[in-house]
Design an enzyme around this catalytic site. Structure first.
Site, short mmCIF file in Angstrom:
data_model
loop_
_atom_site.label_atom_id
_atom_site.label_comp_id
_atom_site.label_asym_id
_atom_site.label_seq_id
_atom_site.Cartn_x
_atom_site.Cartn_y
_atom_site.Cartn_z
N ASP A 60 11.08 -48.49 11.64
CA ASP A 60 12.42 -48.93 12.38
C ASP A 60 12.36 -50.53 11.65
O ASP A 60 11.62 -50.96 11.18
CB ASP A 60 11.93 -49.58 13.66
CG ASP A 60 13.46 -49.53 14.54
OD1 ASP A 60 13.70 -48.29 15.24
OD2 ASP A 60 14.04 -50.16 14.65
N ILE A 61 13.67 -50.97 11.94
CA ILE A 61 13.93 -52.31 11.46
C ILE A 61 13.21 -53.79 12.00
O ILE A 61 13.13 -54.80 11.47
CB ILE A 61 15.52 -52.88 11.59
CG1 ILE A 61 15.73 -53.75 10.55
CG2 ILE A 61 15.78 -53.07 12.92
CD1 ILE A 61 17.52 -53.69 10.24
N ARG A 62 12.77 -53.12 13.23
CA ARG A 62 11.90 -54.09 14.05
C ARG A 62 10.46 -53.58 14.47
O ARG A 62 10.47 -52.56 14.59
CB ARG A 62 12.77 -54.66 15.27
CG ARG A 62 13.62 -55.47 15.30
CD ARG A 62 14.30 -55.65 16.83
NE ARG A 62 14.67 -54.62 17.34
CZ ARG A 62 16.08 -53.92 17.03
NH1 ARG A 62 16.93 -54.62 16.22
NH2 ARG A 62 16.47 -52.91 17.73
N LYS A 80 30.43 -40.77 12.19
CA LYS A 80 29.73 -39.32 12.27
C LYS A 80 30.31 -38.23 11.78
O LYS A 80 29.90 -37.20 11.29
CB LYS A 80 29.48 -39.20 13.98
CG LYS A 80 28.44 -40.07 14.55
CD LYS A 80 27.21 -39.88 14.12
CE LYS A 80 26.07 -40.94 14.38
NZ LYS A 80 24.75 -40.79 13.95
N GLY A 139 14.16 -46.65 19.05
CA GLY A 139 15.38 -46.31 19.88
C GLY A 139 15.25 -45.34 21.01
O GLY A 139 14.19 -44.79 21.09
N GLN A 140 16.37 -45.09 21.56
CA GLN A 140 16.31 -44.16 22.54
C GLN A 140 15.78 -42.62 22.44
O GLN A 140 15.03 -42.30 23.06
CB GLN A 140 17.71 -43.71 23.29
CG GLN A 140 17.69 -43.25 24.64
CD GLN A 140 19.18 -42.66 25.18
OE1 GLN A 140 19.94 -42.77 24.34
NE2 GLN A 140 19.29 -42.29 26.44
N GLY A 184 14.25 -45.07 12.52
CA GLY A 184 14.90 -45.74 14.03
C GLY A 184 14.04 -45.13 14.99
O GLY A 184 14.54 -44.81 16.19
N TYR A 233 32.44 -45.56 15.20
CA TYR A 233 31.33 -44.50 15.58
C TYR A 233 31.58 -42.84 15.41
O TYR A 233 31.07 -42.31 14.72
CB TYR A 233 30.74 -44.79 16.86
CG TYR A 233 29.56 -43.75 17.29
CD1 TYR A 233 28.45 -43.97 16.53
CD2 TYR A 233 29.72 -42.95 18.45
CE1 TYR A 233 27.28 -43.22 16.89
CE2 TYR A 233 28.48 -41.91 18.69
CZ TYR A 233 27.43 -42.30 18.04
OH TYR A 233 26.40 -41.28 18.35
#
Ligand code: AKB
Length: 320
Positions: A35-37, A147, A12-13, A9, A143
Protein backbone atom coordinates in the site's frame (compact mmCIF):
# COMPACT_ATOMS: atom_id res chain seq x y z
CA UNK A 1 2.26 -24.36 -8.53
CA UNK A 2 3.86 -22.22 -5.83
CA UNK A 3 2.07 -18.87 -6.01
CA UNK A 4 3.54 -15.48 -5.18
CA UNK A 5 0.71 -13.00 -4.89
CA UNK A 6 0.91 -9.23 -4.53
CA UNK A 7 -2.14 -7.29 -3.33
CA UNK A 8 -1.72 -3.60 -4.16
CA UNK A 9 -3.97 -1.37 -2.08
CA UNK A 10 -4.00 -3.94 0.72
CA UNK A 11 -4.99 -1.51 3.50
CA UNK A 12 -8.38 -0.58 2.02
CA UNK A 13 -11.86 -2.02 2.40
CA UNK A 14 -11.45 -4.97 0.00
CA UNK A 15 -7.69 -5.35 0.43
CA UNK A 16 -7.77 -6.09 4.14
CA UNK A 17 -10.24 -8.95 3.72
CA UNK A 18 -8.67 -10.25 0.53
CA UNK A 19 -5.19 -10.47 2.08
CA UNK A 20 -6.64 -12.35 5.05
CA UNK A 21 -8.42 -14.86 2.79
CA UNK A 22 -5.52 -15.30 0.35
CA UNK A 23 -3.09 -15.88 3.23
CA UNK A 24 -5.43 -18.51 4.67
CA UNK A 25 -5.47 -20.22 1.26
CA UNK A 26 -1.82 -19.87 0.14
CA UNK A 27 0.14 -19.20 3.36
CA UNK A 28 1.22 -15.89 4.91
CA UNK A 29 4.58 -15.68 3.16
CA UNK A 30 3.13 -16.23 -0.31
CA UNK A 31 0.91 -13.14 -0.13
CA UNK A 32 2.65 -9.76 -0.17
CA UNK A 33 0.47 -6.91 1.05
CA UNK A 34 1.35 -3.49 -0.35
CA UNK A 35 0.00 0.00 0.00
CA UNK A 36 1.02 3.62 -0.26
CA UNK A 37 0.94 3.83 3.55
CA UNK A 38 2.20 1.62 6.33
CA UNK A 39 -0.43 0.24 8.64
CA UNK A 40 -0.69 -1.25 12.08
CA UNK A 41 -3.58 -3.48 10.97
CA UNK A 42 -2.92 -6.94 12.46
CA UNK A 43 -4.16 -8.76 9.33
CA UNK A 44 -1.78 -6.91 7.03
CA UNK A 45 1.17 -7.25 9.40
CA UNK A 46 0.89 -11.05 9.60
CA UNK A 47 2.99 -11.44 6.45
CA UNK A 48 5.28 -9.54 4.07
CA UNK A 49 4.51 -5.91 3.20
CA UNK A 50 5.88 -3.52 0.55
CA UNK A 51 5.41 0.24 0.54
CA UNK A 52 4.20 0.90 -3.02
CA UNK A 53 2.79 3.87 -4.91
CA UNK A 54 1.38 2.56 -8.21
CA UNK A 55 2.23 5.88 -9.82
CA UNK A 56 5.93 5.46 -8.92
CA UNK A 57 6.89 3.36 -11.92
CA UNK A 58 10.55 2.77 -10.91
CA UNK A 59 9.74 1.54 -7.44
CA UNK A 60 6.85 -0.58 -8.75
CA UNK A 61 9.22 -2.16 -11.27
CA UNK A 62 11.65 -3.02 -8.45
CA UNK A 63 8.84 -4.71 -6.51
CA UNK A 64 7.94 -6.83 -9.57
CA UNK A 65 11.63 -7.66 -10.10
CA UNK A 66 12.08 -8.65 -6.45
CA UNK A 67 8.99 -10.83 -6.10
CA UNK A 68 8.20 -11.92 -9.70
CA UNK A 69 4.53 -12.41 -8.74
CA UNK A 70 2.40 -15.14 -10.29
CA UNK A 71 -0.76 -13.19 -9.37
CA UNK A 72 -1.38 -9.49 -8.84
CA UNK A 73 -4.52 -7.88 -7.39
CA UNK A 74 -4.62 -4.14 -8.08
CA UNK A 75 -7.04 -2.53 -5.63
CA UNK A 76 -5.53 0.96 -5.28
CA UNK A 77 -8.15 3.42 -6.57
CA UNK A 78 -10.04 6.61 -5.81
CA UNK A 79 -13.76 5.90 -5.41
CA UNK A 80 -16.78 7.77 -6.73
CA UNK A 81 -17.39 10.47 -4.09
CA UNK A 82 -13.75 11.44 -3.55
CA UNK A 83 -13.22 11.20 -7.32
CA UNK A 84 -15.65 14.09 -7.85
CA UNK A 85 -13.58 16.24 -5.47
CA UNK A 86 -10.25 15.30 -7.08
CA UNK A 87 -11.16 14.40 -10.68
CA UNK A 88 -7.67 14.62 -12.25
CA UNK A 89 -6.04 12.66 -9.45
CA UNK A 90 -8.79 10.02 -9.68
CA UNK A 91 -8.26 9.66 -13.43
CA UNK A 92 -4.47 9.50 -13.03
CA UNK A 93 -4.43 6.97 -10.21
CA UNK A 94 -7.20 4.79 -11.64
CA UNK A 95 -5.78 4.78 -15.21
CA UNK A 96 -2.01 5.21 -15.01
CA UNK A 97 -1.84 2.85 -12.05
CA UNK A 98 -3.68 0.17 -14.05
CA UNK A 99 -1.51 0.59 -17.14
CA UNK A 100 1.69 0.30 -15.07
CA UNK A 101 0.45 -2.98 -13.63
CA UNK A 102 -0.70 -4.35 -16.99
CA UNK A 103 2.68 -3.49 -18.56
CA UNK A 104 4.72 -5.05 -15.75
CA UNK A 105 2.47 -8.11 -15.71
CA UNK A 106 3.27 -8.62 -19.40
CA UNK A 107 7.01 -7.95 -18.85
CA UNK A 108 7.32 -10.30 -15.87
CA UNK A 109 4.92 -12.91 -17.28
CA UNK A 110 2.53 -12.65 -14.33
CA UNK A 111 0.08 -15.53 -14.79
CA UNK A 112 -3.08 -13.70 -13.62
CA UNK A 113 -4.11 -10.15 -12.80
CA UNK A 114 -7.25 -9.09 -10.93
CA UNK A 115 -8.61 -5.58 -11.29
CA UNK A 116 -11.89 -4.35 -9.79
CA UNK A 117 -14.46 -2.51 -11.84
CA UNK A 118 -17.78 -1.26 -10.48
CA UNK A 119 -21.49 -0.72 -11.10
CA UNK A 120 -20.32 2.89 -11.64
CA UNK A 121 -19.54 1.98 -15.27
CA UNK A 122 -23.27 2.34 -15.96
CA UNK A 123 -24.90 5.73 -16.46
CA UNK A 124 -28.22 7.54 -16.74
CA UNK A 125 -29.13 5.85 -20.06
CA UNK A 126 -28.30 2.31 -18.94
CA UNK A 127 -31.34 0.18 -18.01
CA UNK A 128 -31.96 0.67 -14.27
CA UNK A 129 -33.48 -2.69 -13.38
CA UNK A 130 -31.60 -5.93 -13.94
CA UNK A 131 -28.93 -4.03 -15.84
CA UNK A 132 -27.46 -6.48 -18.35
CA UNK A 133 -23.78 -7.21 -19.02
CA UNK A 134 -23.96 -5.44 -22.38
CA UNK A 135 -25.99 -2.24 -22.77
CA UNK A 136 -25.63 1.53 -23.21
CA UNK A 137 -22.95 2.77 -20.82
CA UNK A 138 -22.63 6.51 -20.32
CA UNK A 139 -21.12 6.96 -16.83
CA UNK A 140 -20.94 10.57 -15.73
CA UNK A 141 -18.64 10.34 -12.69
CA UNK A 142 -14.85 10.41 -13.17
CA UNK A 143 -14.67 7.20 -11.19
CA UNK A 144 -17.28 5.61 -13.47
CA UNK A 145 -15.62 6.50 -16.73
CA UNK A 146 -12.15 5.64 -15.39
CA UNK A 147 -13.53 2.18 -14.58
CA UNK A 148 -15.15 1.86 -18.02
CA UNK A 149 -11.89 2.88 -19.74
CA UNK A 150 -10.01 0.47 -17.44
CA UNK A 151 -12.28 -2.37 -18.54
CA UNK A 152 -11.45 -1.61 -22.16
CA UNK A 153 -7.70 -1.67 -21.32
CA UNK A 154 -8.07 -5.02 -19.54
CA UNK A 155 -9.81 -6.59 -22.52
CA UNK A 156 -7.22 -5.01 -24.85
CA UNK A 157 -4.26 -6.50 -22.95
CA UNK A 158 -6.00 -9.88 -22.95
CA UNK A 159 -6.63 -9.78 -26.71
CA UNK A 160 -3.39 -8.14 -27.77
CA UNK A 161 -0.83 -9.60 -25.32
CA UNK A 162 -2.61 -12.69 -24.02
CA UNK A 163 -2.52 -11.32 -20.44
CA UNK A 164 -4.95 -13.25 -18.22
CA UNK A 165 -6.77 -10.29 -16.64
CA UNK A 166 -9.95 -10.94 -14.69
CA UNK A 167 -12.38 -8.42 -13.30
CA UNK A 168 -15.68 -7.93 -11.46
CA UNK A 169 -18.03 -4.95 -11.50
CA UNK A 170 -18.49 -4.79 -7.72
CA UNK A 171 -21.74 -3.49 -6.26
CA UNK A 172 -21.42 -1.43 -3.04
CA UNK A 173 -19.54 -3.60 -0.53
CA UNK A 174 -20.50 -4.04 3.10
CA UNK A 175 -18.10 -5.53 5.63
CA UNK A 176 -17.25 -5.19 9.31
CA UNK A 177 -13.47 -5.69 9.32
CA UNK A 178 -12.65 -2.47 7.47
CA UNK A 179 -14.41 0.72 6.51
CA UNK A 180 -15.07 2.02 3.01
CA UNK A 181 -13.08 4.93 1.69
CA UNK A 182 -14.96 7.61 -0.18
CA UNK A 183 -17.73 5.94 -2.18
CA UNK A 184 -21.41 6.62 -2.81
CA UNK A 185 -22.44 3.32 -1.24
CA UNK A 186 -20.55 4.02 2.03
CA UNK A 187 -23.81 4.84 3.83
CA UNK A 188 -24.62 1.13 3.94
CA UNK A 189 -21.56 0.50 6.14
CA UNK A 190 -21.66 3.73 8.16
CA UNK A 191 -25.27 3.03 9.17
CA UNK A 192 -24.25 -0.10 11.10
CA UNK A 193 -21.50 1.68 13.03
CA UNK A 194 -23.83 4.57 13.97
CA UNK A 195 -26.74 2.24 14.78
CA UNK A 196 -24.57 0.46 17.36
CA UNK A 197 -22.84 3.59 18.66
CA UNK A 198 -25.73 6.13 18.81
CA UNK A 199 -28.94 4.35 17.78
CA UNK A 200 -29.43 6.81 14.94
CA UNK A 201 -28.03 7.69 11.53
CA UNK A 202 -28.45 10.48 9.01
CA UNK A 203 -28.33 8.97 5.53
CA UNK A 204 -26.81 11.06 2.74
CA UNK A 205 -28.94 9.14 0.20
CA UNK A 206 -32.72 9.48 0.10
CA UNK A 207 -35.04 6.86 1.62
CA UNK A 208 -35.97 5.26 -1.71
CA UNK A 209 -32.56 5.15 -3.44
CA UNK A 210 -32.17 1.49 -4.43
CA UNK A 211 -28.61 0.34 -5.20
CA UNK A 212 -26.98 -3.05 -5.69
CA UNK A 213 -24.88 -4.00 -2.65
CA UNK A 214 -23.00 -7.12 -1.55
CA UNK A 215 -21.77 -8.56 1.73
CA UNK A 216 -17.98 -8.68 1.83
CA UNK A 217 -17.84 -12.43 2.45
CA UNK A 218 -19.69 -12.98 -0.85
CA UNK A 219 -17.52 -10.42 -2.66
CA UNK A 220 -14.26 -12.07 -1.55
CA UNK A 221 -15.59 -15.52 -2.42
CA UNK A 222 -16.61 -14.21 -5.86
CA UNK A 223 -13.15 -12.70 -6.41
CA UNK A 224 -11.25 -15.84 -5.46
CA UNK A 225 -13.66 -18.09 -7.43
CA UNK A 226 -13.18 -15.97 -10.53
CA UNK A 227 -9.38 -16.12 -10.12
CA UNK A 228 -9.56 -19.92 -9.66
CA UNK A 229 -11.84 -20.51 -12.67
CA UNK A 230 -10.32 -22.23 -15.72
CA UNK A 231 -9.31 -19.54 -18.23
CA UNK A 232 -11.17 -21.28 -21.06
CA UNK A 233 -14.51 -20.89 -19.22
CA UNK A 234 -14.28 -17.11 -19.10
CA UNK A 235 -16.17 -15.34 -21.86
CA UNK A 236 -15.91 -11.83 -20.39
CA UNK A 237 -12.50 -10.15 -20.38
CA UNK A 238 -13.73 -6.64 -19.67
CA UNK A 239 -15.47 -7.16 -16.31
CA UNK A 240 -18.24 -9.40 -14.99
CA UNK A 241 -21.55 -8.01 -13.70
CA UNK A 242 -22.23 -9.14 -10.12
CA UNK A 243 -25.77 -8.73 -8.82
CA UNK A 244 -25.65 -8.62 -5.04
CA UNK A 245 -28.61 -7.49 -2.95
CA UNK A 246 -30.67 -4.48 -4.02
CA UNK A 247 -32.15 -2.33 -1.25
CA UNK A 248 -32.86 1.26 -0.26
CA UNK A 249 -31.76 3.10 2.91
CA UNK A 250 -35.35 2.76 4.19
CA UNK A 251 -35.31 -1.02 3.68
CA UNK A 252 -31.90 -1.37 5.35
CA UNK A 253 -33.07 0.74 8.25
CA UNK A 254 -36.20 -1.42 8.67
CA UNK A 255 -33.98 -4.51 8.78
CA UNK A 256 -31.67 -2.94 11.40
CA UNK A 257 -34.75 -2.03 13.49
CA UNK A 258 -35.55 -5.74 13.81
CA UNK A 259 -32.34 -5.99 15.90
CA UNK A 260 -32.24 -2.47 17.40
CA UNK A 261 -35.93 -1.47 17.79
CA UNK A 262 -35.15 2.14 18.81
CA UNK A 263 -32.93 2.79 15.81
CA UNK A 264 -33.85 5.98 13.95
CA UNK A 265 -32.89 7.05 10.47
CA UNK A 266 -33.11 10.57 9.01
CA UNK A 267 -32.17 11.83 5.58
CA UNK A 268 -30.01 14.79 4.61
CA UNK A 269 -30.81 16.87 1.55
CA UNK A 270 -28.61 18.16 -1.26
CA UNK A 271 -25.75 15.72 -0.83
CA UNK A 272 -23.70 15.49 -4.07
CA UNK A 273 -23.56 11.70 -3.73
CA UNK A 274 -27.33 11.52 -4.46
CA UNK A 275 -26.76 12.50 -8.11
CA UNK A 276 -24.13 9.78 -8.48
CA UNK A 277 -26.45 7.18 -6.97
CA UNK A 278 -29.31 8.31 -9.22
CA UNK A 279 -27.17 7.62 -12.29
CA UNK A 280 -26.41 4.01 -11.24
CA UNK A 281 -28.45 0.79 -11.67
CA UNK A 282 -30.94 -0.30 -9.04
CA UNK A 283 -30.27 -4.00 -9.70
CA UNK A 284 -27.87 -6.04 -11.83
CA UNK A 285 -28.17 -9.15 -13.98
CA UNK A 286 -25.19 -11.46 -13.38
CA UNK A 287 -26.11 -14.36 -15.65
CA UNK A 288 -22.62 -14.45 -17.22
CA UNK A 289 -20.96 -14.91 -13.80
CA UNK A 290 -23.45 -17.68 -12.95
CA UNK A 291 -22.83 -19.49 -16.24
CA UNK A 292 -19.07 -19.00 -16.63
CA UNK A 293 -17.78 -19.57 -13.11
CA UNK A 294 -20.78 -20.94 -11.30
CA UNK A 295 -21.41 -17.83 -9.20
CA UNK A 296 -24.00 -18.16 -6.42
CA UNK A 297 -24.65 -15.52 -3.83
CA UNK A 298 -25.08 -16.58 -0.21
CA UNK A 299 -26.17 -13.49 1.78
CA UNK A 300 -29.50 -11.65 1.48
CA UNK A 301 -30.52 -8.44 3.27
CA UNK A 302 -31.64 -10.21 6.41
CA UNK A 303 -28.64 -12.56 6.83
CA UNK A 304 -26.18 -9.78 5.97
CA UNK A 305 -27.69 -7.40 8.53
CA UNK A 306 -27.67 -10.04 11.27
CA UNK A 307 -24.06 -11.00 10.52
CA UNK A 308 -22.85 -7.37 10.36
CA UNK A 309 -24.43 -6.50 13.72
CA UNK A 310 -23.20 -9.68 15.38
CA UNK A 311 -19.60 -9.13 14.24
CA UNK A 312 -19.47 -5.38 14.78
CA UNK A 313 -20.73 -5.64 18.34
CA UNK A 314 -17.70 -5.68 20.59
CA UNK A 315 -15.21 -5.78 17.73
CA UNK A 316 -12.41 -3.26 17.73
CA UNK A 317 -12.67 -1.83 14.24
CA UNK A 318 -10.32 0.44 12.46
CA UNK A 319 -10.91 3.41 10.22
CA UNK A 320 -8.85 3.34 7.06
C1 AKB B 1 -18.47 3.60 -4.69
O1 AKB B 1 -19.53 3.86 -4.09
O2 AKB B 1 -17.80 4.46 -5.28
C2 AKB B 1 -17.99 2.18 -4.72
C3 AKB B 1 -18.49 1.47 -5.93
C4 AKB B 1 -19.91 1.11 -6.06
O3 AKB B 1 -17.72 1.18 -6.80
N1 AKB B 1 -18.41 1.50 -3.55
Amino acid sequence: MNETIIVIGSNGQIGTELVMNLRAKYGNDQVIASDIRNTDHPIINEGPFELVNVLDKDNLHKVFEKHRPTQVYLLAAILSAVGEQKPKLAWDLNMTGLIHILDFAVEFKTAKVFWPSSIAVFGPHSPKENTPQFCIMDPNSVYGFSKLAGERWCEYYFTKYGLDVRSIRYPGLIGWRSEPGGGTTDYAVNIFHKALANGKYESFLSADTALPMMYMEDAIRATISLMDAPAENLTIRSSYNLGGISFTPAQLSAEIKKHIPNFEISYSEHDPRQAIADSWPKSIDDTYAQNDWDWKQKFDLSSMTADMLKNLKGSIHKTI
